[in-house]
Design an enzyme around this catalytic site. Structure first.
Site, PDB file in Angstrom:
ATOM      1  N   ASN A  85       0.793  -1.225   0.000  1.00  0.00           N
ATOM      2  CA  ASN A  85       0.000   0.000   0.000  1.00  0.00           C
ATOM      3  C   ASN A  85       0.827   1.278   0.000  1.00  0.00           C
ATOM      4  O   ASN A  85       0.422   2.273  -0.606  1.00  0.00           O
ATOM      5  CB  ASN A  85      -0.930  -0.006   1.220  1.00  0.00           C
ATOM      6  CG  ASN A  85      -1.470   1.374   1.527  1.00  0.00           C
ATOM      7  OD1 ASN A  85      -2.336   1.902   0.837  1.00  0.00           O
ATOM      8  ND2 ASN A  85      -0.930   1.991   2.589  1.00  0.00           N
ATOM      9  N   SER A 138      -3.727   2.461  -8.779  1.00  0.00           N
ATOM     10  CA  SER A 138      -4.455   3.730  -8.889  1.00  0.00           C
ATOM     11  C   SER A 138      -5.096   3.790 -10.265  1.00  0.00           C
ATOM     12  O   SER A 138      -4.568   3.210 -11.225  1.00  0.00           O
ATOM     13  CB  SER A 138      -3.505   4.920  -8.712  1.00  0.00           C
ATOM     14  OG  SER A 138      -4.153   6.145  -9.056  1.00  0.00           O
ATOM     15  N   TYR A 161       4.237   8.961 -11.066  1.00  0.00           N
ATOM     16  CA  TYR A 161       3.203   8.259 -10.307  1.00  0.00           C
ATOM     17  C   TYR A 161       2.385   7.363 -11.230  1.00  0.00           C
ATOM     18  O   TYR A 161       2.155   6.186 -10.946  1.00  0.00           O
ATOM     19  CB  TYR A 161       2.299   9.269  -9.603  1.00  0.00           C
ATOM     20  CG  TYR A 161       1.226   8.642  -8.747  1.00  0.00           C
ATOM     21  CD1 TYR A 161       1.534   8.114  -7.491  1.00  0.00           C
ATOM     22  CD2 TYR A 161      -0.093   8.578  -9.176  1.00  0.00           C
ATOM     23  CE1 TYR A 161       0.557   7.538  -6.691  1.00  0.00           C
ATOM     24  CE2 TYR A 161      -1.081   8.008  -8.394  1.00  0.00           C
ATOM     25  CZ  TYR A 161      -0.752   7.488  -7.149  1.00  0.00           C
ATOM     26  OH  TYR A 161      -1.721   6.911  -6.376  1.00  0.00           O
ATOM     27  N   ALA A 162       1.940   7.922 -12.354  1.00  0.00           N
ATOM     28  CA  ALA A 162       1.139   7.146 -13.302  1.00  0.00           C
ATOM     29  C   ALA A 162       1.926   5.939 -13.822  1.00  0.00           C
ATOM     30  O   ALA A 162       1.387   4.827 -13.920  1.00  0.00           O
ATOM     31  CB  ALA A 162       0.691   8.032 -14.456  1.00  0.00           C
ATOM     32  N   ALA A 163       3.196   6.152 -14.153  1.00  0.00           N
ATOM     33  CA  ALA A 163       4.017   5.055 -14.670  1.00  0.00           C
ATOM     34  C   ALA A 163       4.231   3.974 -13.613  1.00  0.00           C
ATOM     35  O   ALA A 163       4.169   2.774 -13.913  1.00  0.00           O
ATOM     36  CB  ALA A 163       5.363   5.599 -15.151  1.00  0.00           C
ATOM     37  N   SER A 164       4.474   4.397 -12.389  1.00  0.00           N
ATOM     38  CA  SER A 164       4.708   3.421 -11.320  1.00  0.00           C
ATOM     39  C   SER A 164       3.461   2.602 -11.035  1.00  0.00           C
ATOM     40  O   SER A 164       3.528   1.381 -10.838  1.00  0.00           O
ATOM     41  CB  SER A 164       5.191   4.126 -10.050  1.00  0.00           C
ATOM     42  OG  SER A 164       4.190   4.962  -9.497  1.00  0.00           O
ATOM     43  N   LYS A 165       2.305   3.256 -11.022  1.00  0.00           N
ATOM     44  CA  LYS A 165       1.057   2.533 -10.747  1.00  0.00           C
ATOM     45  C   LYS A 165       0.659   1.658 -11.934  1.00  0.00           C
ATOM     46  O   LYS A 165       0.075   0.582 -11.755  1.00  0.00           O
ATOM     47  CB  LYS A 165      -0.048   3.514 -10.392  1.00  0.00           C
ATOM     48  CG  LYS A 165       0.177   4.231  -9.060  1.00  0.00           C
ATOM     49  CD  LYS A 165       0.285   3.261  -7.898  1.00  0.00           C
ATOM     50  CE  LYS A 165       0.325   3.970  -6.565  1.00  0.00           C
ATOM     51  NZ  LYS A 165       0.395   3.037  -5.408  1.00  0.00           N
TER      52      LYS A 165
END
Length: 249
Positions: A85, A138, A161-165
């Site tokens: 998480n 996400s 953030y978008a790439a990691s999620k």
């Protein structure tokens, strides 16, 4: 008591979604391993009489991850559930994104998920022929970033953030295919805008959602609880969007 005597590791357990997941697990009878960089004192107060273990450190550090799993086995003899998480979210756009911020989000959100997943499955869940992996991704990993109000230039979760999620989502599916033969499931909950520290101070216009409000940590924890339970024994590789309907086309 849907998780009676089960042992669950929850990262990012000091606050927000991780705290709510830990408390719900405890209410359902689980023994909870609280993992965070910060003190989990407030979470511990909410656990009541539940058995717990607090492990503080950097989830991006492979040695710390191994130590958490080793301490879990030493105290509880087994591990049944892992909830990845903990996360960070930069809001810099592509032009302003720094390598430091890129690496921070990728390491915290994706690398740590890999490290913990590998460490609990091999050999522990594999030998037990049972396990539940639940990754918090996400909707940003599905649609390229949740738009918020405020700064028009940096008003949505950033590319790191978008790439990691997105990576977490792909990893979830890959792991599910790999470990199903061991009796292990791997699923992901993909929240929309949720009232946590990550969104604090960032205005969100939820009027374009079917459900016109911010999500609460309990909304996400309810979905996590299902994936972590024996009720989800025939469910794997799923990405459950808990986003108030913002992803509806």
């Amino acid at each position: 008591m849907r998780m009676q005597n089960e042992v669950a590791i929850v990262t990012g357990a000091a606050s927000g979604i991780g705290q709510e997941v830990s408390v719900q697990f405890a209410k359902e009878g689980a023994k909870v391993v609280l993992v965070d960089l910060n003190s989990c004192e407030k979470t511990i107060e909410l656990l009541g009489e539940a058995d717990y273990l607090e492990c503080l450190g950097d989830i991006r550090d492979p040695d710390f991850v191994k130590a958490v799993v080793n301490r879990t086995i030493e105290k509880f003899d087994e591990v049944h559930v892992l909830v990845n998480n903990a996360g960070t979210c930069s809001r810099l756009d592509l032009e302003d994104m720094t390598l430091e911020m890129w690496e921070r989000d990728l390491d915290t959100n994706l690398k740590a998920t890999f490290l913990f997943t590998q460490a609990v499955i091999f050999p522990h869940m594999k030998e037990a022929r049972y396990g539940r992996i639940v990754n918090i991704s996400s909707v940003s990993g599905l649609n390229g970033g949740v738009v918020s109000g405020g700064d028009e230039k940096n008003g949505r979760s950033g590319p790191a953030y978008a790439a990691s999620k997105g990576g977490v989502i792909a990893l979830t599916k890959w792991v599910a295919k790999e470990v199903g033969k061991y009796g292990i499931t791997c699923n992901s909950v993909a929240p929309g805008a949720t009232a946590t520290a990550i969104t604090a101070g960032v205005p969100y216009d939820t009027s374009n959602q079917v459900i016109d409000r911010m999500g609460e940590p309990s909304d996400i924890a309810n979905a996590v609880l299902y994936f972590a339970s024996k009720e989800a024994s025939y469910t794997t590789s799923q990405i459950l969007k808990v986003d108030g309907g913002v992803s509806i086309g």
